[in-house]
Scaffold this motif. Sequence first.
Motif, mmCIF file in Angstrom:
data_model
loop_
_atom_site.group_PDB
_atom_site.id
_atom_site.type_symbol
_atom_site.label_atom_id
_atom_site.label_comp_id
_atom_site.label_asym_id
_atom_site.label_seq_id
_atom_site.Cartn_x
_atom_site.Cartn_y
_atom_site.Cartn_z
ATOM 1 N N ILE A 10 0.840 -1.202 0.000
ATOM 2 C CA ILE A 10 0.000 0.000 0.000
ATOM 3 C C ILE A 10 0.873 1.249 0.000
ATOM 4 C CG2 ILE A 10 -1.637 1.360 1.355
ATOM 5 C CD1 ILE A 10 -3.035 -0.920 0.095
ATOM 6 N N VAL A 11 1.887 1.274 0.862
ATOM 7 C CA VAL A 11 2.778 2.440 0.945
ATOM 8 C C VAL A 11 3.479 2.667 -0.389
ATOM 9 C CG1 VAL A 11 4.844 3.367 2.055
ATOM 10 C CG2 VAL A 11 3.089 2.250 3.439
ATOM 11 N N ASP A 12 4.018 1.606 -0.982
ATOM 12 C CA ASP A 12 4.710 1.734 -2.259
ATOM 13 C C ASP A 12 3.775 2.241 -3.362
ATOM 14 O OD1 ASP A 12 7.041 0.864 -1.133
ATOM 15 O OD2 ASP A 12 6.848 -1.215 -1.824
ATOM 16 N N THR A 13 2.533 1.767 -3.359
ATOM 17 C CA THR A 13 1.568 2.201 -4.371
ATOM 18 C C THR A 13 1.254 3.684 -4.226
ATOM 19 O OG1 THR A 13 0.585 -0.005 -4.460
ATOM 20 C CG2 THR A 13 -0.728 1.813 -5.325
ATOM 21 N N LEU A 14 1.047 4.143 -3.001
ATOM 22 C CA LEU A 14 0.758 5.555 -2.759
ATOM 23 C C LEU A 14 1.924 6.440 -3.197
ATOM 24 C CD1 LEU A 14 -0.930 5.301 0.769
ATOM 25 C CD2 LEU A 14 -2.069 5.854 -1.392
ATOM 26 N N VAL A 15 3.133 5.993 -2.908
ATOM 27 C CA VAL A 15 4.309 6.771 -3.276
ATOM 28 C C VAL A 15 4.478 6.789 -4.794
ATOM 29 C CG1 VAL A 15 6.828 6.914 -3.092
ATOM 30 C CG2 VAL A 15 5.460 6.371 -1.069
ATOM 31 N N SER A 16 4.337 5.632 -5.434
ATOM 32 C CA SER A 16 4.504 5.545 -6.888
ATOM 33 C C SER A 16 3.463 6.377 -7.632
ATOM 34 C CB SER A 16 4.412 4.090 -7.344
ATOM 35 O OG SER A 16 5.422 3.305 -6.751
ATOM 36 N N ALA A 17 2.235 6.419 -7.072
ATOM 37 C CA ALA A 17 1.156 7.172 -7.714
ATOM 38 C C ALA A 17 1.226 8.658 -7.397
ATOM 39 C CB ALA A 17 -0.192 6.608 -7.288
ATOM 40 N N GLY A 18 2.105 9.043 -6.504
ATOM 41 C CA GLY A 18 2.186 10.445 -6.118
ATOM 42 C C GLY A 18 1.058 10.889 -5.218
ATOM 43 N N GLY A 19 0.423 9.934 -4.535
ATOM 44 C CA GLY A 19 -0.670 10.242 -3.618
ATOM 45 C C GLY A 19 -1.776 9.220 -3.726
ATOM 46 N N GLY A 20 -2.893 9.505 -3.084
ATOM 47 C CA GLY A 20 -4.032 8.594 -3.098
ATOM 48 C C GLY A 20 -4.653 8.510 -1.713
ATOM 49 N N ARG A 21 -5.503 7.543 -1.543
ATOM 50 C CA ARG A 21 -6.133 7.364 -0.229
ATOM 51 C C ARG A 21 -6.206 5.877 0.086
ATOM 52 N NH1 ARG A 21 -10.419 7.973 -3.471
ATOM 53 N NH2 ARG A 21 -12.062 6.391 -3.324
ATOM 54 N N VAL A 22 -6.204 5.584 1.381
ATOM 55 C CA VAL A 22 -6.322 4.208 1.832
ATOM 56 C C VAL A 22 -7.465 4.132 2.841
ATOM 57 C CG1 VAL A 22 -4.522 4.570 3.583
ATOM 58 C CG2 VAL A 22 -5.167 2.237 2.924
ATOM 59 N N THR A 23 -8.392 3.237 2.602
ATOM 60 C CA THR A 23 -9.493 2.969 3.522
ATOM 61 C C THR A 23 -9.142 1.695 4.279
ATOM 62 O OG1 THR A 23 -11.083 3.961 1.994
ATOM 63 C CG2 THR A 23 -11.958 2.523 3.723
ATOM 64 N N LEU A 41 7.323 9.965 0.185
ATOM 65 C CA LEU A 41 7.061 10.783 -1.001
ATOM 66 C C LEU A 41 7.737 12.145 -0.868
ATOM 67 C CD1 LEU A 41 5.642 10.998 -3.702
ATOM 68 C CD2 LEU A 41 3.567 11.728 -2.490
ATOM 69 N N ALA A 42 7.706 12.732 0.328
ATOM 70 C CA ALA A 42 8.376 14.010 0.553
ATOM 71 C C ALA A 42 9.882 13.877 0.366
ATOM 72 C CB ALA A 42 8.058 14.528 1.949
ATOM 73 N N ALA A 43 10.446 12.759 0.824
ATOM 74 C CA ALA A 43 11.886 12.545 0.668
ATOM 75 C C ALA A 43 12.262 12.390 -0.801
ATOM 76 C CB ALA A 43 12.317 11.317 1.461
ATOM 77 N N GLN A 85 -4.874 28.716 7.633
ATOM 78 C CA GLN A 85 -3.809 28.979 6.661
ATOM 79 C C GLN A 85 -4.369 29.728 5.459
ATOM 80 O OE1 GLN A 85 -0.567 28.109 7.305
ATOM 81 N NE2 GLN A 85 -1.345 27.382 9.268
ATOM 82 N N PRO A 86 -3.623 30.715 4.944
ATOM 83 C CA PRO A 86 -4.081 31.432 3.738
ATOM 84 C C PRO A 86 -4.230 30.456 2.565
ATOM 85 C CG PRO A 86 -2.227 32.568 4.788
ATOM 86 C CD PRO A 86 -2.345 31.237 5.450
ATOM 87 N N ALA A 87 -5.174 30.746 1.714
ATOM 88 C CA ALA A 87 -5.406 29.893 0.545
ATOM 89 C C ALA A 87 -4.151 29.820 -0.317
ATOM 90 C CB ALA A 87 -6.573 30.436 -0.276
ATOM 91 N N GLY A 88 -3.795 28.618 -0.725
ATOM 92 C CA GLY A 88 -2.640 28.428 -1.582
ATOM 93 C C GLY A 88 -1.305 28.460 -0.877
ATOM 94 N N SER A 89 -1.336 28.475 0.457
ATOM 95 C CA SER A 89 -0.073 28.588 1.201
ATOM 96 C C SER A 89 0.619 27.244 1.410
ATOM 97 C CB SER A 89 -0.327 29.235 2.568
ATOM 98 O OG SER A 89 -1.210 28.430 3.345
ATOM 99 N N ILE A 90 -0.090 26.144 1.171
ATOM 100 C CA ILE A 90 0.483 24.816 1.378
ATOM 101 C C ILE A 90 0.921 24.234 0.035
ATOM 102 C CG2 ILE A 90 0.034 22.459 2.137
ATOM 103 C CD1 ILE A 90 0.250 24.394 4.415
ATOM 104 N N ASN A 91 2.184 23.864 -0.062
ATOM 105 C CA ASN A 91 2.650 23.130 -1.233
ATOM 106 C C ASN A 91 3.355 21.871 -0.757
ATOM 107 O OD1 ASN A 91 5.053 24.087 -0.223
ATOM 108 N ND2 ASN A 91 5.324 25.639 -1.823
ATOM 109 N N GLY A 92 3.899 21.119 -1.682
ATOM 110 C CA GLY A 92 4.547 19.872 -1.307
ATOM 111 C C GLY A 92 3.533 18.785 -1.061
ATOM 112 N N VAL A 93 3.828 17.921 -0.075
ATOM 113 C CA VAL A 93 2.985 16.753 0.220
ATOM 114 C C VAL A 93 2.062 17.075 1.389
ATOM 115 C CG1 VAL A 93 2.960 14.309 0.839
ATOM 116 C CG2 VAL A 93 4.829 15.218 -0.582
#
Length: 259
Positions: A10-23, A41-43, A85-93
């Motif tokens: 699951i972790v590898d899939t999320l990282v390879s896809a550049g994100g996602g969700r896990v239920t 992913l951040a690293a 947080q101001p709109a658009g202030s968060i970037n990265g992961v």
Amino acid sequence: MLNHPRIAEIVDTLVSAGGGRVTYDTGGGGREMLIAAGAQLAAETRAPLTIVEARVLHSETRAFVRELQPDIRCAVISAAEAALQPAGSINGVLAVHADVLRDVDVRQPLLAMAHSADNLIVARHDYSDTTLDALATPGLVVRLRDLTPPAHRPDPVAVRWAPPDMEERKLNFELIALSEHDVASFEGWTWTEAMQNVDPDEVRSRLAQMREKHVGLRELMRQQPPDSCPAPRLRDAREHGPEQSAAHQQQDTQRPGLT
């Protein structure tokens, strides 16, 4: 938990896809997967990591990130802080546990934050709010039954399988349910508000006290045979003397509102 093949997948899939969700099912390592995938992913992208989680879990979350990826930039904030947080202030992961979306006032601000992030990872239960689901793809699912080999899987009718720490996790969730009543002493806040606003050490201390009492009570009940605790027997006026019974009846007639 992270060494389990299904969790690692699951972790590898999320990282390879550049994100996602896990239920995931309770006790299925959802928070571990969320943090591990976000940190990895951040690293790999050399981007900052922002984790939105209940304030009571901030210390543990920061420690876990430092253990996994000590060199990344990471901020752990509550949903209330994220909403400011101001709109658009968060970037990265951006990594969000959907439990924080119980507060309807933070859903739209977090949705705007998710739009501005470069990568979004969400961990959720089946009953969690779905505000971020459309942005967090692909959607993955891990069940408790996925975490044990079929050869070792007992008959579900006879006994429910649990991973090694499931009993501990189950007890913690029982305590959280109990503390919904106990949290009234926290300025009348709801449990969610208390986790976001109260000093984490105070909440942790209260839960530790409740846990000690709860464990002791469960152990005592487990040790006692069923017949050792007979049901209390109701007593009526026939067990009292004539004078005592008459006195009780006289007191009842003098109480206001009684007929």
